[in-house]
Design a protein around this motif. Structure first.
Motif, PDB file in Angstrom:
ATOM      1  N   ARG A  82       0.821  -1.206   0.000  1.00 48.69           N
ATOM      2  CA  ARG A  82       0.000   0.000   0.000  1.00 48.69           C
ATOM      3  C   ARG A  82       0.862   1.266   0.000  1.00 48.69           C
ATOM      4  N   GLN A  83       2.027   1.172   0.613  1.00 52.09           N
ATOM      5  CA  GLN A  83       2.914   2.329   0.695  1.00 52.09           C
ATOM      6  C   GLN A  83       3.640   2.605  -0.629  1.00 52.09           C
ATOM      7  N   CYS A  84       3.525   1.673  -1.573  1.00 52.30           N
ATOM      8  CA  CYS A  84       4.238   1.811  -2.864  1.00 52.30           C
ATOM      9  C   CYS A  84       3.280   1.866  -4.050  1.00 52.30           C
ATOM     10  N   ILE A  85       2.028   2.192  -3.789  1.00 51.81           N
ATOM     11  CA  ILE A  85       0.998   2.105  -4.821  1.00 51.81           C
ATOM     12  C   ILE A  85       1.291   2.999  -6.023  1.00 51.81           C
ATOM     13  N   ASP A  86       1.887   4.155  -5.796  1.00 58.68           N
ATOM     14  CA  ASP A  86       2.202   5.063  -6.907  1.00 58.68           C
ATOM     15  C   ASP A  86       3.217   4.444  -7.864  1.00 58.68           C
ATOM     16  N   PHE A  87       4.178   3.726  -7.325  1.00 51.37           N
ATOM     17  CA  PHE A  87       5.194   3.086  -8.165  1.00 51.37           C
ATOM     18  C   PHE A  87       4.558   2.039  -9.070  1.00 51.37           C
ATOM     19  N   PHE A  88       3.646   1.247  -8.526  1.00 54.28           N
ATOM     20  CA  PHE A  88       3.077   0.139  -9.298  1.00 54.28           C
ATOM     21  C   PHE A  88       2.002   0.583 -10.276  1.00 54.28           C
ATOM     22  N   ASP A  89       1.546   1.813 -10.156  1.00 53.44           N
ATOM     23  CA  ASP A  89       0.643   2.349 -11.180  1.00 53.44           C
ATOM     24  C   ASP A  89       1.335   2.392 -12.542  1.00 53.44           C
ATOM     25  N   GLU A  90       2.661   2.470 -12.529  1.00 53.68           N
ATOM     26  CA  GLU A  90       3.434   2.527 -13.768  1.00 53.68           C
ATOM     27  C   GLU A  90       3.681   1.134 -14.355  1.00 53.68           C
ATOM     28  N   PHE A  91       3.347   0.084 -13.588  1.00 52.59           N
ATOM     29  CA  PHE A  91       3.590  -1.288 -14.051  1.00 52.59           C
ATOM     30  C   PHE A  91       2.327  -2.128 -13.851  1.00 52.59           C
ATOM     31  N   PRO A  92       1.272  -1.832 -14.618  1.00 51.18           N
ATOM     32  CA  PRO A  92      -0.008  -2.528 -14.420  1.00 51.18           C
ATOM     33  C   PRO A  92       0.038  -4.023 -14.711  1.00 51.18           C
ATOM     34  N   HIS A  93       1.080  -4.485 -15.412  1.00 52.85           N
ATOM     35  CA  HIS A  93       1.158  -5.906 -15.754  1.00 52.85           C
ATOM     36  C   HIS A  93       1.599  -6.759 -14.559  1.00 52.85           C
ATOM     37  N   LEU A  94       2.145  -6.143 -13.525  1.00 51.50           N
ATOM     38  CA  LEU A  94       2.625  -6.898 -12.373  1.00 51.50           C
ATOM     39  C   LEU A  94       1.460  -7.357 -11.489  1.00 51.50           C
ATOM     40  N   LYS A  95       1.463  -8.618 -11.169  1.00 49.98           N
ATOM     41  CA  LYS A  95       0.433  -9.168 -10.285  1.00 49.98           C
ATOM     42  C   LYS A  95       0.941  -9.097  -8.841  1.00 49.98           C
ATOM     43  N   VAL A  96       0.150  -8.487  -7.965  1.00 53.18           N
ATOM     44  CA  VAL A  96       0.537  -8.312  -6.567  1.00 53.18           C
ATOM     45  C   VAL A  96       0.160  -9.547  -5.756  1.00 53.18           C
TER      46      VAL A  96
END
Length: 300
Positions: A135-149
């Motif tokens: 949750r603390q890194c949500i902005d970073f992962f907005d740039e990589f939508p293909h990554l499954k969390v």
């Protein structure tokens, strides 16, 4: 020929040395949620120093169980994060186990993306970590939508799993300690959304300490009646005595509609005024509990 009195004296002397050695070798045992190189272990080192034995636990409840059984001396427990907010279930654990809060430590949270040596971000399919870290890194992962969390119970455990299973399609979010301990490369540094991110941890032990010579902060819990001005009256008592309320957290009482526990952290410069405020507040509250009195330690 040796004097018959020398031998018993020698044994007594050795016994004293051995007893002294035992005391010197006694190591502080600290329960942490997670495994080695987790943020909880990092916080434990920051508060107690590196010369401690950390006891790994799978959950916050398990840390409480081993403390209650006196298998450890302390628990280090996260209570709030500057981005994700309060860890509400932990307030309930502290109250239900009736542990004493004897200290606090603030840890700056620096989150890195790490993988096996040679793995590149464009080859990765999965990212794994504790849900709060994610949750603390949500902005970073907005740039990589293909990554499954993929959520896990512990940041360091994610790094260890990548090492143990040699996962080339997965990256973990964890701290520098985890990367070093489990032999991973940091491929992206400081991916947390807020660079001023920190977590506050409480130091818990079974019994309240008798040495209260250096205290200027406390954590208390209470309930008030469900009527107009009930909470305000209590809070005004502390304001009148110049006691600063640094945090107020409310939680519903299980099974009782419109009833709440109020968890309050307070700080003061004059202990006499704090004592007066506590005595006055007792008249207007129920289930009042001083969970701990300790020395303020808010250096990040």
């Amino acid at each position: 020929m040796k004097s018959p009195g020398i031998l018993p004296g020698l044994f007594l002397f050795k016994a004293k040395i051995n007893a002294g050695d035992y005391k010197m070798k006694k190591v502080t045992r600290v329960a942490i949620q997670g495994i080695k190189a987790s943020f909880h272990e990092e916080a434990a080192f920051k508060f107690f120093g590196n010369d401690i034995k950390t006891v790994e636990c799978n959950s916050f409840k398990q840390t409480c169980e081993v403390l209650e059984a006196r298998e450890v001396d302390y628990v280090v427990m996260a209570i709030e994060n500057s981005i994700a907010g309060s860890l509400l279930p932990n307030y309930t654990l502290i109250r239900e186990y009736n542990f004493a809060v004897t200290g606090e430590v603030y840890l700056p949270i620096q989150l890195h993306l790490m993988a096996l040596p040679g793995v590149k971000l464009e080859d990765v399919k999965y990212v794994t970590s504790h849900p709060i870290a994610i949750r603390q890194c949500i902005d970073f992962f907005d740039e990589f939508p293909h990554l499954k969390v993929v959520e896990s119970v512990d940041t360091a455990a994610c790094a260890k799993k990548i090492r143990d299973e040699q996962l080339t399609d997965t990256v973990a979010i964890a701290n520098t300690l985890a990367a070093e301990l489990y032999g991973l490369n940091i491929i992206e540094r400081r991916i947390e959304s807020n660079k001023k991110n920190y977590t506050r941890f409480l130091i818990l032990q079974n019994d309240k300490t008798e040495d209260l010579t250096e205290i200027n902060k406390s954590s208390i819990c209470f309930q008030v009646g469900n009527h107009v001005g009930a909470l305000s009256k209590v809070l005004n008592i502390f304001a009148e005595q110049n006691v600063n309320l640094s945090k107020i957290q409310s939680m519903p009482v299980l099974g009782k509609r419109s009833e709440y526990y109020f968890y309050v952290d307070m700080e003061w410069t004059e202990s006499e005024k704090y004592d007066i405020a506590i005595r006055k507040a007792l008249k207007y509250t129920v289930n009042f509990n001083i969970m701990g009195e300790y020395l303020k330690n808010d250096i990040v």
